[in-house]
Scaffold this motif. Structure first.
Motif, PDB file in Angstrom:
ATOM      1  N   ASP A  75      10.403 -39.944   6.071  1.00  0.00           N
ATOM      2  CA  ASP A  75      11.055 -39.424   4.871  1.00  0.00           C
ATOM      3  C   ASP A  75      10.506 -38.025   4.587  1.00  0.00           C
ATOM      4  O   ASP A  75       9.343 -37.738   4.879  1.00  0.00           O
ATOM      5  CB  ASP A  75      10.770 -40.351   3.693  1.00  0.00           C
ATOM      6  N   SER A  76      11.336 -37.162   4.010  1.00  0.00           N
ATOM      7  CA  SER A  76      10.904 -35.776   3.756  1.00  0.00           C
ATOM      8  C   SER A  76       9.813 -35.694   2.701  1.00  0.00           C
ATOM      9  O   SER A  76       9.115 -34.686   2.600  1.00  0.00           O
ATOM     10  CB  SER A  76      12.108 -34.929   3.328  1.00  0.00           C
ATOM     11  N   HIS A  77       9.632 -36.757   1.898  1.00  0.00           N
ATOM     12  CA  HIS A  77       8.612 -36.757   0.846  1.00  0.00           C
ATOM     13  C   HIS A  77       7.557 -37.839   1.069  1.00  0.00           C
ATOM     14  O   HIS A  77       6.904 -38.271   0.122  1.00  0.00           O
ATOM     15  CB  HIS A  77       9.268 -36.936  -0.523  1.00  0.00           C
ATOM     16  N   ALA A  78       7.397 -38.259   2.305  1.00  0.00           N
ATOM     17  CA  ALA A  78       6.370 -39.232   2.685  1.00  0.00           C
ATOM     18  C   ALA A  78       6.551 -40.589   1.991  1.00  0.00           C
ATOM     19  O   ALA A  78       5.583 -41.316   1.779  1.00  0.00           O
ATOM     20  CB  ALA A  78       4.964 -38.678   2.400  1.00  0.00           C
ATOM     21  N   ASN A  79       7.792 -40.920   1.660  1.00  0.00           N
ATOM     22  CA  ASN A  79       8.072 -42.232   1.069  1.00  0.00           C
ATOM     23  C   ASN A  79       8.542 -43.174   2.170  1.00  0.00           C
ATOM     24  O   ASN A  79       9.737 -43.355   2.402  1.00  0.00           O
ATOM     25  CB  ASN A  79       9.129 -42.107  -0.032  1.00  0.00           C
ATOM     26  N   GLY A  80       7.596 -43.769   2.854  1.00  0.00           N
ATOM     27  CA  GLY A  80       7.928 -44.636   3.984  1.00  0.00           C
ATOM     28  C   GLY A  80       8.708 -45.867   3.598  1.00  0.00           C
ATOM     29  O   GLY A  80       9.410 -46.462   4.418  1.00  0.00           O
ATOM     30  N   LEU A  81       8.590 -46.269   2.328  1.00  0.00           N
ATOM     31  CA  LEU A  81       9.280 -47.465   1.866  1.00  0.00           C
ATOM     32  C   LEU A  81      10.798 -47.305   1.897  1.00  0.00           C
ATOM     33  O   LEU A  81      11.528 -48.268   2.168  1.00  0.00           O
ATOM     34  CB  LEU A  81       8.815 -47.785   0.442  1.00  0.00           C
ATOM     35  N   THR A  82      11.280 -46.082   1.629  1.00  0.00           N
ATOM     36  CA  THR A  82      12.727 -45.850   1.538  1.00  0.00           C
ATOM     37  C   THR A  82      13.473 -46.243   2.814  1.00  0.00           C
ATOM     38  O   THR A  82      14.414 -47.040   2.766  1.00  0.00           O
ATOM     39  CB  THR A  82      13.019 -44.389   1.158  1.00  0.00           C
ATOM     40  N   PRO A  83      13.108 -45.696   3.988  1.00  0.00           N
ATOM     41  CA  PRO A  83      13.843 -46.099   5.196  1.00  0.00           C
ATOM     42  C   PRO A  83      13.614 -47.559   5.588  1.00  0.00           C
ATOM     43  O   PRO A  83      14.506 -48.200   6.142  1.00  0.00           O
ATOM     44  CB  PRO A  83      13.321 -45.145   6.271  1.00  0.00           C
ATOM     45  N   VAL A  84      12.431 -48.079   5.298  1.00  0.00           N
ATOM     46  CA  VAL A  84      12.159 -49.478   5.650  1.00  0.00           C
ATOM     47  C   VAL A  84      13.069 -50.405   4.844  1.00  0.00           C
ATOM     48  O   VAL A  84      13.649 -51.353   5.384  1.00  0.00           O
ATOM     49  CB  VAL A  84      10.666 -49.813   5.419  1.00  0.00           C
ATOM     50  N   GLU A  85      13.211 -50.117   3.560  1.00  0.00           N
ATOM     51  CA  GLU A  85      14.118 -50.912   2.723  1.00  0.00           C
ATOM     52  C   GLU A  85      15.566 -50.764   3.188  1.00  0.00           C
ATOM     53  O   GLU A  85      16.328 -51.733   3.201  1.00  0.00           O
ATOM     54  CB  GLU A  85      13.994 -50.483   1.261  1.00  0.00           C
ATOM     55  N   LEU A  86      15.924 -49.544   3.572  1.00  0.00           N
ATOM     56  CA  LEU A  86      17.292 -49.269   4.008  1.00  0.00           C
ATOM     57  C   LEU A  86      17.639 -50.016   5.292  1.00  0.00           C
ATOM     58  O   LEU A  86      18.749 -50.514   5.471  1.00  0.00           O
ATOM     59  CB  LEU A  86      17.461 -47.765   4.201  1.00  0.00           C
ATOM     60  N   PHE A  87      16.682 -50.103   6.200  1.00  0.00           N
ATOM     61  CA  PHE A  87      16.927 -50.709   7.516  1.00  0.00           C
ATOM     62  C   PHE A  87      16.651 -52.211   7.564  1.00  0.00           C
ATOM     63  O   PHE A  87      16.971 -52.873   8.561  1.00  0.00           O
ATOM     64  CB  PHE A  87      16.043 -50.038   8.576  1.00  0.00           C
TER      65      PHE A  87
END
Length: 466
Positions: A75-87
């Motif tokens: 993620d561009s802001h180091a929010n790793g949770l965002t893509p993990v939740e999305l996928f």
């Protein structure tokens, strides 16, 4: 990889839905905390690099005796949770491990970013049973460039999913080949960049596809994620790193045929044309696509498709011209002019008389947002508060829902010792979604505010909101 687990302990852990990720027991004989399957973990710290951590999803069916594909997301802001939740949903369906970096973000030097990736990769391979032939990277915005840079420079990546940004600037040919899926909103300021990259990849014989959605510069909506996993699955079949799966192939074809029927009912020839292109790009080397190629070629000769392609080229040229015009105005035109011009653009978008023109101006506003951010940030870092105020005002006009302009305004007020106004701007930033407590607390611009009760109250509100 270290996957040596005593048989009896393995059976116990499986029965309660966990997988232990031992390499060896520590010197003081402490056993590692097991990682729960089928549940998103917000923070997993790398065993050999305590400065690096990631969000994780391990599918509920994970079995250490089997090999699993893995996605490293940025993620561009180091929010790793965002893509993990999305996928998560599709990762569970197809059996993928998903890791989202909590360290990599825009502005991080490449050697540091690469070190984060290497630490995560090493940690994942020691903890889990990873299929090294099916390692994928994905990322949004600057994170997309990170994902493609890893594939280009490091190699060992089967495919990249790039959201809202393309490749880094390259001075040499790409020698490490990989499949690439671009994903972009039709109102994204990088839409033209992604479209051009898609054309360029065709010229250098990459397996590629550009997936679009109705949206701006943002992670995509959940409903398009299934197409991304179709692409990854077919990429693996094409590259002979997994066996063919007729069920998934037929499921995808059925979905596409349904979309074609809808376009035919609306006499939308260009929409139909695009779905045939999708079938060809996804299934080439996977299934017989001759019938789709024939139909695609036939539709490509129609006036409807030819005219649409010409209009797209004209739109691209118009957008580039507008970007140049507004970039020149960024320095030369005062805020009164910008007020009037942004109001005019928003009026055109609201009227939506011409959908194509509406999208052009949405992308232009998005482009101006990132440009104003860059100019504002540069002026603030160099201490040029007068210039910073000019750019921050433009930033707030072109992107009023972005919290960053309010945060920058707070910095300007703080540097002018207008502490109450600074607090007010920080409150505005909070209302717009700002919640980076660590950034705020470590920002030296607000050192004089740190003793104020209002500032500390704001910190507490951010912690609660987060």
């Amino acid at each position: 990889m270290n996957q040596f687990i005593k048989k009896t302990l393995f059976i116990v852990l499986i029965s309660v839905g966990f997988v232990a990720c031992f390499s060896k027991t520590s010197k003081n004989n402490k056993i590692e905390t097991p990682i729960e399957k089928g549940k998103i973990l917000e923070k997993v710290v790398c065993k050999k690099d305590l400065t690096t951590n990631y969000a994780l999803y391990l599918p509920s069916t994970y079995d250490s005796t089997k090999k699993y594909p893995i996605i490293f997301a940025f993620d561009s802001h180091a929010n790793g949770l965002t893509p993990v939740e999305l996928f998560k949903a599709e990762a569970e369906k197809y059996g993928y491990i998903v890791i989202g970096s909590n360290n990599s973000k825009n502005g991080t030097p490449w050697p540091t970013t690469n070190a984060y990736y290497n630490s995560m990769f090493t940690d994942a391979c020691e903890r889990f049973s990873v299929d090294l032939n099916r390692v994928y990277t994905a990322g949004f915005s600057g994170g997309s460039r990170v994902a493609s840079t890893i594939a280009i420079q490091n190699g060992g990546i089967a495919g990249v999913v790039g959201f809202s940004a393309g490749f880094p600037n390259l001075n040499q040919p790409i020698t490490n080949k990989f499949d690439f899926m671009g994903v972009c909103g039709t109102a994204d300021f990088n839409y033209n960049e992604m479209s051009q990259l898609d054309k360029n990849l065709e010229n250098i014989q990459f397996n590629h596809f550009l997936l679009t959605f109705n949206g701006k510069h943002e992670w995509p909506p959940q409903e398009i994620i299934p197409d991304i996993f179709y692409w990854l699955e077919f990429s693996s079949i094409r590259n002979k790193t997994s066996v063919s799966n007729n069920k998934i192939i037929n499921e995808f074809i059925g979905k596409c045929e349904s979309e074609i029927n809808k376009y035919q009912e609306k006499s939308n020839i260009f929409g139909e044309y695009k779905i045939y292109l999708k079938l060809i790009r996804f299934l080439s080397g996977v299934s017989n696509v001759d019938i789709y190629k024939t139909k695609f070629a036939e539709l490509g000769k129609t006036n409807a498709v030819q005219n649409e392609l010409k209009s797209i080229e004209a739109d691209n040229l118009k957008e580039q011209t507008l970007q140049g015009k507004y970039m020149n105005a960024m320095n030369s035109n005062d805020t009164k002019w910008w007020n009037a011009e942004v109001a005019r653009i928003n009026s055109l978008i609201k009227q939506n008389i011409n959908e194509r023109e509406c999208l052009i101006y949405k992308r232009v506003l998005s482009f101006l947002s990132i440009s104003a951010y860059s100019y504002s940030n540069s002026a603030l870092k160099s201490g040029q508060m007068g210039q910073a105020q000019h750019f921050v005002t433009i930033y707030a006009l072109v992107d009023p829902e972005n919290s960053e302009s309010a945060y920058f305004q707070a910095i300007i007020y703080a540097n002018k010792s207008e502490n109450k106004n600074s607090i007010k701007s920080l409150e505005d930033a909070l209302k717009l979604g700002f919640n980076d407590v660590n950034r705020l607390q470590s920002d030296s611009n607000f050192s004089k505010l740190s003793s104020m009760p209002e500032f500390n109250h704001l910190i507490e509100k951010m912690k609660i909101k987060k």
